[in-house]
Design a protein around this motif. Structure first.
Motif: not given
Length: 637
Positions: A214, A218, A276, A312, A315-316, A340, A343, A552
């Motif tokens: 994460n 990001s 990912s 993204q 993994v998010l 979380s 990120n 999300w």
């Protein structure tokens, strides 16, 4: 008569041998046994003579034998175990704890029986054997077992709710027990040991890899935003075009959301992490190739950025699923928060570090190379993540595979859940606002003579203070489970922060900007894990991956829209609204949207039927014990 006496003596001897006398010790002398057997044989041979001598005592012997037989029968009746299940079920059925489970079971059974008995039934066709209803059937069967467990717990302990506060170590035993440790009685009359729900040390390896991924994804997202003006000069374009690197990244999330739900639903967090990793690895090196081309190739860089954007959601959206699978109920919010909030921490690193990596346009390829190398190393551990723990970490995780409905039914349940919709709207709005502010922060501040380095520090404070606040609030929420109360407190604070930020750049002072960014980050980051866990609670038994991915995806979609709108509202010429290129109107737009989202939270929890049945927290309650980590103690986390 002699023959009658012999017969009576034989009956008396037989009745005596039926008595359940204690067996002689194993170490008795064998010779003594043989002598006793010889004496008994001689006695039986001379039975006639003995009968004549004991003729006057026959009646007394018979009466004594009858009394012994009656006593033996009474003892046998006392030894038989009493079936206490009906009594316990009746007592439990009257209790507040069992009422939701029994009511849910009876309601479903009534619908099915009514359909079978009434030929003119016009309601929904339900069949406990039908595949579309099989998940509900298995869920009800699991609740029936839990109902039986609860009857014994209530009989032994009048306050089974204490179980939530009993996840603790036992003096080096590495085991966490429930309030009673009782279980339902088995067929043999013996109480088997209660279910043991274990947590394993290896869960930290998977959680740390989820954190690392994460952070990387990001950081990749905000690679160019903190140096938007420098990147625009390098690619010979405008900052508005550079903004599309962030916007396309967010829209790619939405495109990959359906595949993310399917991957987590079928393959779990491990498959999501591997998918990912492949996308991040490929996207970073394609992006580097675009920056190294001569002249720099912006479309190739954009293609690499989109591939990373597709990575993204895998993994998010995984933290809620991972924490539900590997962590005990009292540690899920903290685990979800750690993964979380990693990120935006990656975004903070990008905001803080990238301006120093690319101080001039020729530094852009080197900045991209450094990020690609770090990202490549970070993807390697994903191959070694275990798919699931050997044993369940909680009752709800043990029943998730059977109680979770099929994927099409999952989406229908989410759409029909009024409270989930009321949570989805503010969550998506505030995530979108945060994404837009993070992406545009440099362009918001630089028109007022702030440098890119100062803008990067403001972005870092926005995220780092938020992480610190979440580290404090998440354990509190884990302990008390007051999800809705925290949401109703944090949402107005977040909205007021966006409102105050309208006037912050115009002061041309760093203190108000840094202060508002810190408050905004603290409220936003504390809100995210609480909202995600509350979404799992109100949508149970829908899998946690579905609700979190939808939330999300909504945030990323609105984030892209907000970036486009704010860029369109940018001032072209200097005027009353501020210097040339300022985003004052865009800040007003963000504040208005933030204030409007507060209304949804005011209604949240007051309409609909919550999750539509038994929540995950209710499934986890009861006299269960959680065994500590492998090879050591733990707090059941």
């Amino acid at each position: 008569m002699p023959f009658t006496d012999i017969f009576s003596d034989l009956l008396s001897s037989l009745s005596l041998t039926e008595a359940h006398a204690e067996a002689p010790p194993a170490d008795d002398d064998p010779e003594d046994k043989s002598e006793e057997s010889e004496e008994s044989e001689e006695k039986s041979e001379g039975g006639g003579e003995e009968g004549e001598e004991e003729d006057g005592h026959d009646e007394g012997g018979d009466e004594g034998g009858d009394e012994e037989e009656e006593e033996e029968e009474e003892e046998e009746e006392e030894d038989e175990p009493e079936d206490i299940k009906p009594k316990l079920e009746e007592e439990c059925a009257k209790s507040k704890e069992c009422a939701p489970l029994r009511h849910h079971y009876d309601a479903c059974a009534e619908r099915v029986h009514k359909q079978q008995e009434d030929e003119d039934y016009k309601g929904a066709k339900e069949d406990l054997i039908d595949r579309s209803f099989r998940g509900e059937q298995e869920r009800l069967l699991g609740h029936d077992i839990e109902f039986e467990d609860m009857t014994v717990r209530i009989a032994n302990n009048k306050d089974p709710d204490l179980m939530d506060s009993e996840y603790r170590d036992q003096a080096g035993a590495g085991r966490v027990t429930g309030v009673d440790g009782a279980s339902r009685v088995g067929e043999d009359g013996q109480a088997p040991p209660p279910p043991v729900y274990r947590v394993y040390k290896r869960r930290w390896f998977g959680l740390m890899q989820l954190v690392l991924m994460n952070i990387i994804v990001s950081w990749d997202w905000l690679s160019f935003s903190p140096v938007a003006n420098t990147a625009a000069e390098y690619f010979s374009t405008t900052s508005s075009i550079i903004n599309w690197l962030s916007t396309a990244f967010l829209f790619a999330f939405v495109a990959a959301a359906p595949l993310t739900i399917y991957t987590l639903h079928t393959g779990g967090p491990r498959l999501a992490l591997i998918t990912s990793s492949l996308l991040i690895l490929t996207g970073n090196w394609i992006r580097y190739a675009g920056t190294r081309a001569s002249p720099p190739n912006f479309p190739v860089t954009m293609f690499g950025q989109i591939l990373i954007g597709l990575a993204q959601p895998f993994v998010l959206s995984a933290p809620t699923h991972y924490s539900s699978l590997w962590f005990s109920p009292r540690a899920r919010v903290s685990a979800t928060a750690i993964a979380s909030l990693a990120n935006p921490f990656g975004g903070a690193l990008g905001q803080l570090i990238n301006p120093f990596l690319a101080t001039s346009p020729p530094d852009i390829p080197y900045m991209t190379l450094y990020i690609a190398l770090i990202s490549s190393f970070a993807t390697i551990p994903s191959l070694f993540i275990p798919s699931a723990p050997p044993t369940p970490a909680s009752p709800s995780s043990s029943t998730h595979s059977s109680s979770s409905p099929p994927l099409p039914q999952t989406l229908r349940l989410l759409v029909k859940n009024a409270n989930f919709i009321l949570l989805l709207l503010p969550f998506s709005i505030y995530v979108g606002l945060f994404n837009a502010l993070s992406s545009l922060l440099t362009q918001i501040l630089t028109p007022y003579a702030f440098t890119e380095e100062q803008s990067g520090i403001a972005g870092a404070l926005l995220i780092l203070i938020g992480l610190l606040a979440a580290a404090i609030t998440s354990p509190i929420v884990d302990r008390y489970k007051n999800y809705l109360l925290f949401i109703r407190i944090l949402v107005p604070v977040t909205a007021l922060s966006y409102l105050a930020f309208i006037w912050a750049p115009g002061t041309r002072a760093l203190v108000p900007i840094y202060l508002i960014c810190s408050i905004l980050g603290a409220a936003s980051f504390s809100l995210v894990p609480v909202a995600l866990e509350y979404a799992v609670e109100i949508t149970w038994p829908v899998g946690p991956e579905a609700g979190s991915t939808v939330c999300w995806a909504g945030g990323q979609l609105l984030g892209g829209v907000f970036i486009v709108v704010c860029d369109a509202l940018k001032e072209g010429e200097e005027g009353q609204g501020g210097p040339r290129g300022n985003m004052g109107k865009g800040l007003v737009f963000l504040a208005v949207v933030a204030m409007g989202a507060v209304a949804c939270v005011g209604v949240l929890g007051r309409v609909g039927a919550g999750g539509g049945g038994v929540r995950r927290g209710e499934v986890d309650k009861g006299g269960f014990r959680t065994q500590g980590e492998e090879g050591g103690g733990g707090r059941g986390m």
